[in-house]
Every structure is written in structure tokens, then in C-alpha cells.
Design a protein around this motif. Sequence first.
Motif, PDB file in Angstrom:
ATOM      1  N   PHE A  69      -2.702   5.442  -8.194  1.00 16.91           N
ATOM      2  CA  PHE A  69      -3.268   5.685  -6.861  1.00 16.91           C
ATOM      3  C   PHE A  69      -2.642   4.727  -5.864  1.00 16.91           C
ATOM      4  CE2 PHE A  69      -6.154   3.219  -9.520  1.00 16.91           C
ATOM      5  CZ  PHE A  69      -6.186   2.006  -8.843  1.00 16.91           C
ATOM      6  N   ARG A 114      -8.366   6.349  -0.120  1.00 21.09           N
ATOM      7  CA  ARG A 114      -7.110   6.301  -0.867  1.00 21.09           C
ATOM      8  C   ARG A 114      -6.892   7.675  -1.486  1.00 21.09           C
ATOM      9  NH1 ARG A 114      -8.454   2.702  -6.296  1.00 21.09           N
ATOM     10  NH2 ARG A 114      -9.748   4.275  -7.327  1.00 21.09           N
ATOM     11  N   ALA A 122      -5.510   9.521  -5.104  1.00 22.57           N
ATOM     12  CA  ALA A 122      -5.242   9.237  -6.510  1.00 22.57           C
ATOM     13  C   ALA A 122      -4.590  10.440  -7.168  1.00 22.57           C
ATOM     14  CB  ALA A 122      -6.542   8.895  -7.227  1.00 22.57           C
TER      15      ALA A 122
END
Length: 128
Positions: A26, A94, A96
Motif C-alpha cells: 500500500f 491511502r 492498498a
Amino acid sequence: MNNRDFAYDIADGVQLAAGLTVAGAFGPWVRKPVTPLAFVATVEGTGAVTAQFQVQFAVAQGQPVISATIDLSGTTVASDGYSFDEIAPYPWVRIALIAISGTGAKGSGYMGFVLPELTAKADDKVIA
């Protein structure tokens, strides 16, 4: 949250992760802006390629809340995206890589801003 068609220009976005090749990899946590956001994932390789990404949000940098899954498949390259109208109260985001396959397959993820009132330019990509 609202998943809808939108046009995006990757040059206007923020790269969240690049060249991911291993499932479970990630990008770093990034503080998200308040505005509605669009996320785009791509996978490139030789021949048939597939990848699955998750857009993850968090109150702090850890313990992610999975908000969207982006599944990709194609020949040599594939991309798709997801847009959010409302993602509060999560200040961190984020992307991943959950799964990837294909010869030399590499995945990348981007964050941009949803601007549905704009007219698409000739070099924009359209996600349907």
C-alpha cells in the motif's frame, strides 16, 4: 457516498502509490482534502493483467476503514475509479493493492478532485 461516472485528468491528481507488485502492499497515509474526491487505480503489464485495490480511510494513520474496492482486468493495461461525495470524518486516506496477476504487472493509485461541472478535455479519460 456516491459512485458515479466522472472524467478525470491524472496530471491534476496526487499519486498515492506507484509500481506496486505484491498483494498487501500500500501507499503511505495521506491527509485528504475536504472536497469530494475521485480515486483511480491502474494496472499495467504484458498480456492479461488483473488487480484489486482498496481505497482505505482512517481517523488516525492506522486501523483503516475500507470504503471502496476497485477491480481491474484487461490486456496490457486497465484502469477504473471511484468517487465519493461525503467521506467525513476520516482525515487520512491511502490505496492498498489486494491482489495482482499478470506478467510484469504493476499497479498504481491516484487521488483527484471530483469536478462534475467541468467539460472533459480531449486528453481526459472517462470512467463509466
